[in-house]
Design a protein around this motif. Structure first.
Motif, PDB file in Angstrom:
ATOM      1  N   GLN A  51      12.563   7.933  22.488  1.00  0.00           N
ATOM      2  CA  GLN A  51      11.619   7.072  21.786  1.00  0.00           C
ATOM      3  C   GLN A  51      11.379   7.586  20.368  1.00  0.00           C
ATOM      4  O   GLN A  51      11.284   6.816  19.419  1.00  0.00           O
ATOM      5  N   LYS A  52      11.289   8.903  20.237  1.00  0.00           N
ATOM      6  CA  LYS A  52      11.108   9.505  18.912  1.00  0.00           C
ATOM      7  C   LYS A  52      11.672  10.923  18.954  1.00  0.00           C
ATOM      8  O   LYS A  52      11.558  11.622  19.956  1.00  0.00           O
ATOM      9  N   LEU A  53      12.277  11.341  17.857  1.00  0.00           N
ATOM     10  CA  LEU A  53      12.861  12.674  17.752  1.00  0.00           C
ATOM     11  C   LEU A  53      12.078  13.473  16.710  1.00  0.00           C
ATOM     12  O   LEU A  53      11.952  13.043  15.562  1.00  0.00           O
ATOM     13  N   GLY A 167       9.922   9.593   9.555  1.00  0.00           N
ATOM     14  CA  GLY A 167       9.851   8.164   9.294  1.00  0.00           C
ATOM     15  C   GLY A 167      11.226   7.525   9.156  1.00  0.00           C
ATOM     16  O   GLY A 167      11.343   6.291   9.184  1.00  0.00           O
ATOM     17  N   ASP A 168      12.265   8.346   8.991  1.00  0.00           N
ATOM     18  CA  ASP A 168      13.623   7.795   8.898  1.00  0.00           C
ATOM     19  C   ASP A 168      14.025   7.156  10.226  1.00  0.00           C
ATOM     20  O   ASP A 168      13.610   7.588  11.310  1.00  0.00           O
ATOM     21  N   VAL A 169      14.851   6.128  10.140  1.00  0.00           N
ATOM     22  CA  VAL A 169      15.408   5.464  11.323  1.00  0.00           C
ATOM     23  C   VAL A 169      16.928   5.503  11.214  1.00  0.00           C
ATOM     24  O   VAL A 169      17.497   5.056  10.213  1.00  0.00           O
ATOM     25  N   CYS A 170      17.574   6.053  12.225  1.00  0.00           N
ATOM     26  CA  CYS A 170      19.038   6.182  12.223  1.00  0.00           C
ATOM     27  C   CYS A 170      19.616   5.369  13.390  1.00  0.00           C
ATOM     28  O   CYS A 170      19.369   5.690  14.556  1.00  0.00           O
ATOM     29  N   ASN A 199      23.045  -0.741  21.523  1.00  0.00           N
ATOM     30  CA  ASN A 199      23.090   0.281  20.481  1.00  0.00           C
ATOM     31  C   ASN A 199      21.877   1.211  20.580  1.00  0.00           C
ATOM     32  O   ASN A 199      20.873   0.883  21.209  1.00  0.00           O
ATOM     33  N   GLY A 200      21.996   2.368  19.931  1.00  0.00           N
ATOM     34  CA  GLY A 200      20.909   3.330  19.919  1.00  0.00           C
ATOM     35  C   GLY A 200      20.165   3.322  18.601  1.00  0.00           C
ATOM     36  O   GLY A 200      20.711   2.927  17.565  1.00  0.00           O
ATOM     37  N   ARG A 201      18.915   3.746  18.624  1.00  0.00           N
ATOM     38  CA  ARG A 201      18.108   3.840  17.403  1.00  0.00           C
ATOM     39  C   ARG A 201      17.253   5.090  17.470  1.00  0.00           C
ATOM     40  O   ARG A 201      16.426   5.243  18.364  1.00  0.00           O
ATOM     41  N   LEU A 202      17.475   5.995  16.528  1.00  0.00           N
ATOM     42  CA  LEU A 202      16.704   7.238  16.436  1.00  0.00           C
ATOM     43  C   LEU A 202      15.577   7.079  15.435  1.00  0.00           C
ATOM     44  O   LEU A 202      15.823   6.788  14.249  1.00  0.00           O
ATOM     45  N   VAL A 203      14.357   7.274  15.876  1.00  0.00           N
ATOM     46  CA  VAL A 203      13.212   7.280  14.971  1.00  0.00           C
ATOM     47  C   VAL A 203      12.776   8.719  14.797  1.00  0.00           C
ATOM     48  O   VAL A 203      12.492   9.430  15.764  1.00  0.00           O
ATOM     49  N   ILE A 204      12.756   9.186  13.568  1.00  0.00           N
ATOM     50  CA  ILE A 204      12.442  10.587  13.277  1.00  0.00           C
ATOM     51  C   ILE A 204      10.940  10.743  13.064  1.00  0.00           C
ATOM     52  O   ILE A 204      10.341  10.097  12.184  1.00  0.00           O
ATOM     53  N   GLY A 205      10.341  11.598  13.884  1.00  0.00           N
ATOM     54  CA  GLY A 205       8.911  11.871  13.763  1.00  0.00           C
ATOM     55  C   GLY A 205       8.660  13.210  13.088  1.00  0.00           C
ATOM     56  O   GLY A 205       9.591  13.895  12.661  1.00  0.00           O
TER      57      GLY A 205
END
Length: 206
Positions: A51-53, A167-170, A199-205
């Motif tokens: 969910q968040k990294l 806040g970046d999204v990869c 597909n995958g989505r990484l949200v950077i916390g």
């Protein structure tokens, strides 16, 4: 003048009614009679992402690539092309999953060895990974070796680059994927819509 307006109103009501009836009939014919079960049961390849990294809690991380099911064929070859943001993520390689292929050894199964070029993947921002059974079918993927709770085809290992900010999204986007059967009509492929992808989505916390 009043008669003309009345005639136009009647005409509008008639046209509107025809359009509504046409729309209803179109929906009836387009909705699958099986309730969509065919699409639901289509094998699906998924890039699993958290969910968040946390940017402060990790440097390297691993993402599972899972498969929901296989068809009745055996699949002696498989390939994937997954796009990622190489300016924020560094691809480190492929780790073993838990989906077996057939084998001549005493257990009758083994794990596939995936081919890829780490440097080329980072340069292009696309992970090209492939498995090829050189025996022509003795070491193939099949549904008999796929367990519901052991469906990780492979794992992708990454490192967060120094450019990453909270806040970046990869996104990790599967651009192409196929599990090839000897009979091409039985292959699972994105191009023929016999293989779906998520597909995958990484949200950077923080």
């Amino acid at each position: 003048m009043l008669n003309w307006l009345k005639r136009n109103k009647i005409l509008c009501f008639i046209v509107g009614g025809v359009l509504i009836v046409s729309a209803v009939l179109l929906c009836i014919f387009l909705i699958p009679k099986d309730g969509g079960e065919t699409n639901k049961n289509t094998p699906t390849l998924t890039v699993e992402t958290p969910q968040k990294l946390s940017i402060s809690g990790t440097d390297t991380f691993v993402l599972d690539v899972t498969i929901s099911s296989f068809g009745d064929a055996i699949y002696p070859a498989a390939s994937m092309n997954i796009a990622f943001d190489a300016s924020r993520l560094e691809f480190l390689g492929v780790e073993e999953g838990n989906v077996f292929i057939k084998s001549d050894n005493t257990s009758g199964q083994t794990l596939p060895e995936w081919s890829y070029n780490t440097a080329a993947c980072n340069e292009s921002g696309r992970i090209n990974v492939m498995y090829l059974d050189m025996t022509g079918g003795k070491n193939a993927f099949s549904k008999e070796l796929l367990a519901e709770d052991n469906n990780v085809v492979l794992r992708l290992k990454f490192r967060l680059r120094g450019s990453v900010r909270a806040g970046d999204v990869c996104d990790l986007i599967v651009e192409d994927a196929v599990f090839a059967a000897s009979d091409e009509t039985q292959s699972l492929a994105m191009t023929t819509e016999t293989l779906k992808v998520k597909n995958g989505r990484l949200v950077i916390g923080e």
